[in-house]
Design an enzyme around this catalytic site. Sequence first.
Site, PDB file in Angstrom:
ATOM      1  N   LYS A   1     -10.469  -0.866  10.810  1.00 27.42           N
ATOM      2  CA  LYS A   1     -10.348  -1.989   9.975  1.00 27.42           C
ATOM      3  C   LYS A   1     -10.770  -3.397  10.928  1.00 27.42           C
ATOM      4  O   LYS A   1     -11.028  -4.317  10.436  1.00 27.42           O
ATOM      5  CB  LYS A   1      -9.185  -2.096   9.318  1.00 27.42           C
ATOM      6  CG  LYS A   1      -8.829  -1.342   7.950  1.00 27.42           C
ATOM      7  CD  LYS A   1      -7.737  -1.440   7.125  1.00 27.42           C
ATOM      8  CE  LYS A   1      -7.321  -0.547   6.393  1.00 27.42           C
ATOM      9  NZ  LYS A   1      -8.097   0.135   5.262  1.00 27.42           N
TER      10      LYS A   1
ATOM     11  N   ASP B   1       3.168  -4.307   8.175  1.00 29.02           N
ATOM     12  CA  ASP B   1       2.029  -3.433   8.073  1.00 29.02           C
ATOM     13  C   ASP B   1       0.830  -4.563   7.954  1.00 29.02           C
ATOM     14  O   ASP B   1       0.664  -5.370   7.124  1.00 29.02           O
ATOM     15  CB  ASP B   1       2.060  -2.885   6.357  1.00 29.02           C
ATOM     16  CG  ASP B   1       0.755  -2.218   6.086  1.00 29.02           C
ATOM     17  OD1 ASP B   1      -0.156  -2.513   7.091  1.00 29.02           O
ATOM     18  OD2 ASP B   1       0.627  -1.602   5.190  1.00 29.02           O
TER      19      ASP B   1
ATOM     20  N   HIS C   1       0.998  -1.169   0.073  1.00 22.12           N
ATOM     21  CA  HIS C   1      -0.089   0.143  -0.136  1.00 22.12           C
ATOM     22  C   HIS C   1       0.855   1.144   0.069  1.00 22.12           C
ATOM     23  O   HIS C   1       1.949   1.097   0.596  1.00 22.12           O
ATOM     24  CB  HIS C   1      -0.857  -0.138   1.139  1.00 22.12           C
ATOM     25  CG  HIS C   1      -1.826   1.088   1.376  1.00 22.12           C
ATOM     26  ND1 HIS C   1      -1.572   2.355   1.842  1.00 22.12           N
ATOM     27  CD2 HIS C   1      -3.071   0.916   1.259  1.00 22.12           C
ATOM     28  CE1 HIS C   1      -2.677   2.805   1.901  1.00 22.12           C
ATOM     29  NE2 HIS C   1      -3.721   2.069   1.415  1.00 22.12           N
TER      30      HIS C   1
ATOM     31  N   CYS D   1      -4.882   2.557  -3.448  1.00 21.73           N
ATOM     32  CA  CYS D   1      -3.727   2.990  -2.995  1.00 21.73           C
ATOM     33  C   CYS D   1      -2.414   1.980  -3.305  1.00 21.73           C
ATOM     34  O   CYS D   1      -1.782   1.918  -2.235  1.00 21.73           O
ATOM     35  CB  CYS D   1      -3.779   3.313  -1.520  1.00 21.73           C
ATOM     36  SG  CYS D   1      -5.006   4.607  -1.228  1.00 21.73           S
TER      37      CYS D   1
ATOM     38  N   GLN E   1      -4.295  -5.251   7.010  1.00 26.35           N
ATOM     39  CA  GLN E   1      -5.291  -6.106   6.442  1.00 26.35           C
ATOM     40  C   GLN E   1      -5.154  -7.493   6.890  1.00 26.35           C
ATOM     41  O   GLN E   1      -5.734  -8.363   6.615  1.00 26.35           O
ATOM     42  CB  GLN E   1      -4.817  -6.301   4.768  1.00 26.35           C
ATOM     43  CG  GLN E   1      -5.159  -4.938   4.161  1.00 26.35           C
ATOM     44  CD  GLN E   1      -6.746  -4.564   4.109  1.00 26.35           C
ATOM     45  OE1 GLN E   1      -7.658  -5.153   4.488  1.00 26.35           O
ATOM     46  NE2 GLN E   1      -6.908  -3.100   3.679  1.00 26.35           N
TER      47      GLN E   1
HETATM   48  N1  C6P Z   1      -6.262   0.276   2.996  1.00 26.38           N
HETATM   49  C1  C6P Z   1      -8.047  -0.017   1.406  1.00 26.38           C
HETATM   50  O1  C6P Z   1      -9.080   0.338   0.831  1.00 26.38           O
HETATM   51  P1  C6P Z   1      -5.201   3.639   7.206  1.00 26.38           P
HETATM   52  O2  C6P Z   1      -5.620   4.580   5.979  1.00 26.38           O
HETATM   53  O3  C6P Z   1      -3.847   4.455   7.860  1.00 26.38           O
HETATM   54  O4  C6P Z   1      -6.077   3.268   8.139  1.00 26.38           O
HETATM   55  O5  C6P Z   1      -4.505   2.403   6.554  1.00 26.38           O
HETATM   56  C2  C6P Z   1      -3.458   2.538   5.625  1.00 26.38           C
HETATM   57  C3  C6P Z   1      -3.221   1.058   5.029  1.00 26.38           C
HETATM   58  C4  C6P Z   1      -2.236   0.688   5.230  1.00 26.38           C
HETATM   59  N2  C6P Z   1      -1.797  -0.669   4.746  1.00 26.38           N
HETATM   60  C5  C6P Z   1      -2.655  -1.475   4.087  1.00 26.38           C
HETATM   61  C6  C6P Z   1      -2.245  -2.958   3.695  1.00 26.38           C
HETATM   62  C7  C6P Z   1      -3.982  -0.858   3.923  1.00 26.38           C
HETATM   63  O6  C6P Z   1      -4.782  -1.573   3.025  1.00 26.38           O
HETATM   64  C8  C6P Z   1      -4.016   0.499   4.203  1.00 26.38           C
HETATM   65  C9  C6P Z   1      -5.595   0.913   3.985  1.00 26.38           C
HETATM   66  C10 C6P Z   1      -7.431   0.668   2.423  1.00 26.38           C
HETATM   67  O7  C6P Z   1      -7.447  -0.981   0.839  1.00 26.38           O
HETATM   68  C11 C6P Z   1      -7.640   2.454   2.304  1.00 26.38           C
HETATM   69  S1  C6P Z   1      -6.759   2.566   0.762  1.00 26.38           S
END
Ligand code: C6P
Length: 411
Positions: free
Chosen positions: A231, A205, A128, A369, A208
Amino acid sequence: MTTSLAPFPVEKIRKEFPILTQKMNDQAFVYLDNAATSQKPLAVIERLSKFYRNENANIHRGVYTFSQNSTRECEEAREKIQHFLNAKESAEIIFVRGATEAINLVAATFGRKFLKKDDEILISEIEHHANIVPWQQLAEEKGLKLRVIPVKDNGELDLEAYEKMLGPRTYLVAITQVSNSLGTINPVREMIKAAHHAGAVVLVDGAQAVPHMKVDVQDLDCDFYVFSGHKVYGPTGVGVLYGKRKHLEAMPPYQTGGDMIESVTFEKTTFAKIPAKFEAGTPAFAEIIGLGTAIDYLKSLGLDEINRYEHELLEYATEKLSKIPGLTIIGTAPDKASLISFELEGIHPHDVGTVLDQYGIAVRAGHHCAQPTMKRFGVPATTRASFAFYNTKAEIDVLVKGIEKVIQVFK
Ligand code: C6P
């Protein structure tokens, strides 16, 4: 031998998520965008409501009972997360705004302090942007080399290439546990072992991963682990950075101000110990407490049961979607979390998402993203359906019918 697992009580669980009874565009709401954010159970909604109605008071500030109660509840939430991730101690759990802020924090503090010109950072081709851009910025600033672990055609990382890339210059490996755009589950435990063997520090990270599977940071032996509260069925605006004590203690603070100090004079400031050193200013205390409730809720369902049920949904959806003419699934690794990215021949994903919306179906359409991943797979964007434990096979059938309607519209 037959196993006799009790069926997952999805209908009972659905009653705990009020939004699932809503209509969208006069149709039953089918929420398949769980990788973007999860819906909230009543337990979390009611905890926040009760807090704001009856208990609201800032933490660390007051000698009065309500303030002390808030402080205690936040520290209890920290302990819940410690146990949830199996961290050694609660001081290794830092509250931040989300996964993005956690990665930026590590890049700006650990990265700036310890990485030197020509050191290497390894990331993967399926990250991401939150796990690309902070490292790229750091690399530009300090003359570091950002190297990319390639992905194979099915969405699995090329681990042979990875092992060859590790070397004496590798200072840091930053990898996702689960890809948000392909669903691939990376073998992070083995990757961490190999990185440590080469003397590198590893950030995982987990944005997910945490909603879908048990995570044990001591077993993984990662140096840093990050995730977002929204999430994992918790509130927005709160997330977690786990770091090994030795790293957190060696790192300078990220932001400065109230609550993160030991003493302040106009000549000099000394900083508080971890975790307070990294929690400047008023944190999202109500949301932290709500996140604690979300963790309790997940534990009450059982991560293994969630994982098993979501895998069933993934298999069912994969089989059904694979049969649709003109549909190609992007990301077919053998080990996947419950999400499916796909292309429909000749139809832009935004058009797919817009038509599905008319049938009450919420999916994500775009680059997620993860523009470098899209580029690698030769698509500008995909449509992504991501499943949670409150989704049903009947909803997947609705998705399949919806996609067939999309195809008719654009025929
Ligand atoms: N992915 C998706 O629809 P934040 O925005 O800080 O809560 O998470 C960022 C982020 C970081 N790593 C991974 C693997 C992610 O999937 C995400 C957020 C969302 O896939 C929003 S683009």
